[in-house]
Design an enzyme around this catalytic site. Structure first.
Site, PDB file in Angstrom:
ATOM      1  N   ASP A  18       0.465   7.951  44.069  1.00 34.45           N
ATOM      2  CA  ASP A  18       0.040   6.714  44.732  1.00 34.45           C
ATOM      3  C   ASP A  18      -0.381   6.965  46.190  1.00 34.45           C
ATOM      4  OD1 ASP A  18      -0.409   3.987  44.847  1.00 34.45           O
ATOM      5  OD2 ASP A  18       1.558   3.435  44.059  1.00 34.45           O
TER       6      ASP A  18
ATOM      7  N   GLU B 127      -5.425   6.027  44.301  1.00 35.42           N
ATOM      8  CA  GLU B 127      -5.743   5.613  45.678  1.00 35.42           C
ATOM      9  C   GLU B 127      -6.628   4.365  45.679  1.00 35.42           C
ATOM     10  OE1 GLU B 127      -8.943   6.393  44.551  1.00 35.42           O
ATOM     11  OE2 GLU B 127      -9.477   6.766  46.656  1.00 35.42           O
ATOM     12  N   TRP B 128      -6.686   3.690  44.522  1.00 34.44           N
ATOM     13  CA  TRP B 128      -7.320   2.367  44.384  1.00 34.44           C
ATOM     14  C   TRP B 128      -8.813   2.359  44.735  1.00 34.44           C
ATOM     15  CZ3 TRP B 128      -3.438   1.875  48.674  1.00 34.44           C
ATOM     16  CH2 TRP B 128      -2.135   1.987  48.203  1.00 34.44           C
ATOM     17  N   GLY B 129      -9.423   3.564  44.792  1.00 34.32           N
ATOM     18  CA  GLY B 129     -10.825   3.635  45.207  1.00 34.32           C
ATOM     19  C   GLY B 129     -10.990   3.609  46.718  1.00 34.32           C
TER      20      GLY B 129
ATOM     21  N   ASP C 273      -4.632  -3.246  42.474  1.00 39.33           N
ATOM     22  CA  ASP C 273      -3.730  -3.560  41.358  1.00 39.33           C
ATOM     23  C   ASP C 273      -4.201  -4.757  40.543  1.00 39.33           C
ATOM     24  OD1 ASP C 273      -2.252  -1.521  42.348  1.00 39.33           O
ATOM     25  OD2 ASP C 273      -0.405  -2.675  42.591  1.00 39.33           O
TER      26      ASP C 273
HETATM   27  C1  GLA Z   1       0.887   0.568  43.755  1.00 36.85           C
HETATM   28  C2  GLA Z   1       0.192   0.994  42.470  1.00 36.85           C
HETATM   29  C3  GLA Z   1       0.824   0.257  41.292  1.00 36.85           C
HETATM   30  C4  GLA Z   1       2.305   0.586  41.233  1.00 36.85           C
HETATM   31  C5  GLA Z   1       2.974   0.211  42.556  1.00 36.85           C
HETATM   32  C6  GLA Z   1       4.413   0.688  42.621  1.00 36.85           C
HETATM   33  O1  GLA Z   1       0.649  -0.757  44.056  1.00 36.85           O
HETATM   34  O2  GLA Z   1      -1.178   0.722  42.528  1.00 36.85           O
HETATM   35  O3  GLA Z   1       0.189   0.603  40.077  1.00 36.85           O
HETATM   36  O4  GLA Z   1       2.479   1.945  40.964  1.00 36.85           O
HETATM   37  O5  GLA Z   1       2.282   0.783  43.657  1.00 36.85           O
HETATM   38  O6  GLA Z   1       5.023   0.375  43.829  1.00 36.85           O
END
Ligand code: GLA
Length: 413
Positions: free
Chosen positions: A148, A181-183, A203
């Site tokens: 993450d 890293e969500w992009g 998310d």
């Molecule tokens: C981030 C990730 C999620 C999850 C949470 C856990 O938000 O994107 O998928 O793993 O952390 O805290």
């Protein structure tokens, strides 16, 4: 001398490009279960064992869901040498015992960490301990790492993911690396040599089409993540997938919304990581996540992420090239009211210029149709020239999805 420099430069460039990761661990998108979407920080070893049993007993393992992934909040403290330990109030038997429990049942165990000093849930991150953590996971028998991106203020995406990828390689156990890293750092641009998948989005939450404000961040509905992920299809392929986040099927959306969500993940060759309670699921949820024909679209060995070829009113048309000149087509109704769509096949003649260079021509070829969400998805229900299949009605927030097989001997021309 000049020649030597040129050769060295070529060698350096080649090394940069060559794969760092353990190759071949995700030739088709990974499938499994993860604790976060349903259980968040409320996890313990009983949940993991019960979920392992459920994966086996319900047939989900045999449908392909082999990874059992523990997300955030399993960590305890580091020991005096700096090696991470599990939280022993929740995981008193330890992670190695859980890995063994999984392996004995034909499953693989996944774990979670973070490139920063703390995870998103406030547990110890891997920053400064990357090699030690990789060694610890390998010792425990872990098979998958989701990594993450919280609390990473002073580090770069390419640097951090290269470091953990090298550490995993050095630890000597094949561990699938799932970047998260969500992009934010455009992981899709640099991730392929380092990892097997990367999150392209923020998310998800169990909502079809809406953004949830969480104060410092927001969660995306299914449609929001589809729209982000769709644009990135050229980056995906075997062993390096775009990941629009884990599944929310069975977590509160309607049956049609769940079906549409699952179908689009299959059309986009996304990792299929379940996020629901496997010990309390409805028949409808089970039917969706075990539909072998839908899963086969996701897992097709060509590994091409599908494309959106038309958006008109609330209807979208998606195509995905498959092996042996087959295709999948998905008609999505993003609106709330049912819509009748003319099956105007020739309008959908397409060449996939961007990625596969494959062409589908309904003018030249007749395709047999299998209706993937019907009661008999293996049965041919018509073809692209048949008179009776001229239109279909799609409920609100629902899909129709077909597998198209060319009638080789009946090419028109
Ligand atoms: C981030 C990730 C999620 C999850 C949470 C856990 O938000 O994107 O998928 O793993 O952390 O805290």
């Amino acid at each position: 001398m000049k020649k030597l420099f040129i050769s060295l430069a070529i060698l350096a460039a080649a090394t940069q490009l060559s794969a760092q990761k353990y190759e071949g661990l995700a030739l088709t998108p990974q499938m499994g279960w993860n604790s976060w979407n349903k259980f968040a920080d409320k996890i313990d070893e009983n949940l993991i064992r019960e979920t392992a049993d459920a994966l086996v007993n319900t047939g989900l393992r045999d449908a392909g869901y082999i990874y059992l992934n523990i997300d955030d909040c399993w960590h305890g403290q580091r020991d005096s040498l700096g090696f991470i330990q599990a939280d022993d109030s929740r995981f008193p038997s330890g992670i190695a015992a859980l890995a063994e429990y999984c392996h004995n049942r034909g499953l693989k165990l996944g774990i979670y960490s973070d490139a920063g000093w703390q995870t998103c849930g406030g547990r110890p991150g891997s920053y400064g301990h990357e090699y030690q953590d990789a060694i610890q996971y390998a010792r425990w028998g872990v098979d998958y790492l989701k990594y993450d991106w919280c609390n990473t203020e002073n580090i770069t995406g390419p640097g951090a993911y290269r470091l953990i990828s090298e550490a995993l390689k050095a630890a000597g156990r094949p561990i699938l690396l799932s970047m998260c890293e969500w992009g934010n750092t455009k992981g899709y641009e640099y991730g392929a040599p380092l990892a097997h998948s990367w999150r392209t989005t923020g998310d998800i939450w169990a909502n079809f089409d809406g953004i949830l404000d969480k104060g410092t961040w927001h969660a995306n509905g299914v449609m929001q993540n589809v729209d982000i992920n769709e644009k990135l299809r050229k980056y995906a392929g075997p062993d390096h997938w775009n990941d629009p986040d884990m599944l929310e099927v069975g977590n509160g959306m309607s049956v049609s919304e769940d079906r549409a969500h699952f179908s689009l993940w299959c059309m986009m060759a996304a990792p299929l990581i379940l996020g629901n309670d496997l010990n309390n699921m409805t028949r409808d949820t089970y039917k969706i996540i075990t539909n072998r024909e839908a899963i086969a679209v996701d897992q097709d060995s060509l590994g091409i992420q599908g494309m959106r070829i038309e958006q008109k009113d609330s209807i979208e048309v998606w195509l995905k090239p498959l092996m042996n000149d087959e295709w999948a087509i998905c008609l999505l109704n993003r609106g709330l009211m049912p819509k009748t769509v003319d099956l105007d096949w020739e309008r959908w003649n397409t060449v996939d210029e961007e990625v596969s260079k494959r062409e589908i021509s309904f003018s030249d070829t007749v395709y047999d149709l299998k209706d993937i969400w019907s009661d008999d998805p293996k049965k041919v229900c018509g073809n692209t020239k048949s008179k009776k299949l001229k239109s279909v009605t799609i409920d609100g927030h629902d899909v129709k999805m077909y597998r198209l097989t060319p009638q080789a001997d009946k090419k028109r021309k």
